[in-house]
Design an enzyme around this catalytic site. Structure first.
Site: not given
Length: 471
Positions: A364, A219-220, A271, A215-217, A237, A162
């Protein structure tokens, strides 16, 4: 590959970040499309896993050759959809090729162990998980997609990729090349779509054995929660706020000249970007004297121009986010084009503009913005380097090998470089500490991360001895 012509769903417009023009429109996948893709993937995976390892390796190498033969086309797609400068885009396509080659080399070497035990023979077998979902980001659409896809395929799995909503074009082309190379239909599918629709359906699908997310923390963490509810395997990651530590005994000129592109590469949308430049106080002024003209001279403009060093940000939303971190009139700035496009100039904020606890120094930004902060001694440098929730990467500049080893051991990050800003090599593991992620990608163990370990014990005792033992 997903047949995008037959999807009765909302479209995704792909914008060129340098011009804001629509370069393509692709349909966005629905949860029903995810269901259908998983069915196809499971059927293809069973055939793929049963194939001889040499045959799987041969097909992956053919895939690598197909990527290499279409490298310029892939690079130009990346320029148009992501705004990457052409040199970087060519490297990214080449990295996909190299990852496929590297993973193919591991297919016939993915072996278990024989473990000494009494009364028989004990062996471990590494078996593929089944269907792997890879959710790739927009900042490096091609290589990061390959980080999960190549080793997962090599280990005998099927992959559903995706891509990010803004950058689906290179992923779709890679899926076409996989089919042209001879990979089974349904083995590697690409589902463009919204994260909260197609991505969520992929995460929650019971037929998907593992999720690889970059992706972002924020969403992770959401994905991690959903995977935990299903005990689903997961690699994350996530974000970073990497330090660039320059000690007084370093080659200060070399460190200063290397510092700009350590955070301006890919317009800071990295990142691993060294966005916290920590310089020992005794050489702070000298470092600033050298780095200022280096930043001001960075060439920002048309990504397709071979001379361009930095392109636009990915979107207007990202441009506004970056702007929100920089006080008006503050810092050292390079130049950026006027007019259409999501442009922001190279920017360096000094201690007078932003302190070590300011948002721009701890959060970030994901743009071409760094902060320059002084430190007093080794302990102070380590304290500042670790004063963030992230721990992905970082650099240490010193001529003292003992200091390099001490500081490397003390900085809480998964990937460190001494007198260098290199973070990612497909030969070595990559991943973060703290809220920068979970698990490792790349390196010699990449294939094993997409397998289950099965333990098998075979008794060598005779029936008579077994009966005697039971009596």
């Amino acid at each position: 590959m997903l047949d995008v012509q037959n999807l009765d769903v909302q479209n995704l417009d792909v914008l060129n970040p340098a011009t804001e023009e629509v370069v393509a429109t692709v349909p966005a996948a629905t949860p029903q499309d995810v269901d259908a893709a998983v069915v196809r993937a499971r059927a293809a995976q069973a055939t793929w896993a049963a194939a001889a390892p040499a045959d799987r390796a041969r097909l992956l190498r053919r895939f690598a050759v197909a990527v290499d033969e279409n490298l310029e086309e892939l690079a130009q797609l990346e320029v148009r959809e992501a705004g990457h400068v052409i040199g970087n885009a060519r490297w990214e396509a080449g990295n996909v090729r190299d990852l496929l080659d590297f993973a193919a080399g591991g297919v016939e070497r993915l072996s278990g162990r024989q473990i000494p035990v009494p009364g028989g023979l004990n062996v471990t077998i590494l078996e593929p998980l089944g269907v792997v979902g890879v959710i790739a980001p927009w900042n490096f659409p091609m290589p990061i997609a390959a980080w999960g896809t190549a080793p997962a395929l090599a280990a005998g799995n099927a992959v559903i990729l995706k891509p990010a909503e803004t950058t689906p074009l290179t992923a779709l082309r890679l899926a076409e090349l996989a089919l042209e190379a001879g990979l089974p239909d349904g083995l590697f599918q690409v589902l463009p779509g919204a994260g909260d629709v197609a991505g969520n359906a992929l995460v929650e699908h019971p037929g998907v054995a593992k999720i690889v997310f970059t992706g972002s923390t924020r969403v992770g963490k959401q994905i991690m929660t959903k995977c935990a509810d299903r005990v689903k395997r997961l690699t994350l990651e996530l974000g970073g706020k990497s330090p660039n530590i320059v000690f007084a005994d370093a080659d200060v000129e070399a460190a200063a000249l290397a510092a700009p592109m350590a955070y301006l590469d890919n317009s800071g949308q990295d990142c691993c970007a060294r966005t916290r430049i920590l310089v020992q106080r005794s050489v702070y002024d000298r470092f600033l004297e050298i780095v200022r003209p280096a930043i001001e001279s960075v060439v920002v403009g048309d990504p397709s121009d071979e001379k361009t060093q930095m392109g636009p940000l990915i979107s207007r939303a990202q441009l506004e986010r970056v702007r929100s971190y920089v006080p008006s009139g503050a810092g050292i700035h390079g130049t950026a084009p006027e007019g259409p496009g999501f442009w922001f100039p190279p920017t360096l904020l000094t201690e007078a503009d932003a302190g070590p606890e300011s948002p721009v120094a701890t959060e970030e930004v994901f743009g071409p913005v760094a902060v320059l902060l002084p430190f007093d001694d080794e302990a102070d440098a380590i304290r500042l380097a670790n004063a963030t929730e992230y721990g992905l990467s970082g650099s240490i500049w010193t001529r003292d090998v003992s200091r390099a080893l001490r500081v490397s051991g003390a900085v809480q990050a998964g990937n460190l470089s001494v007198n260098s800003h290199s973070s990612v090599r497909y030969w070595t593991p990559f991943g973060g500490y703290k809220q920068s992620g979970l698990g490792r990608e790349l390196g010699p163990d990449a294939l094993a991360a997409f397998t289950e370990t099965k333990n098998v014990f075979i008794s060598t005792e005779s029936a008579e001895s077994t009966e005697s033992t039971e009596a």
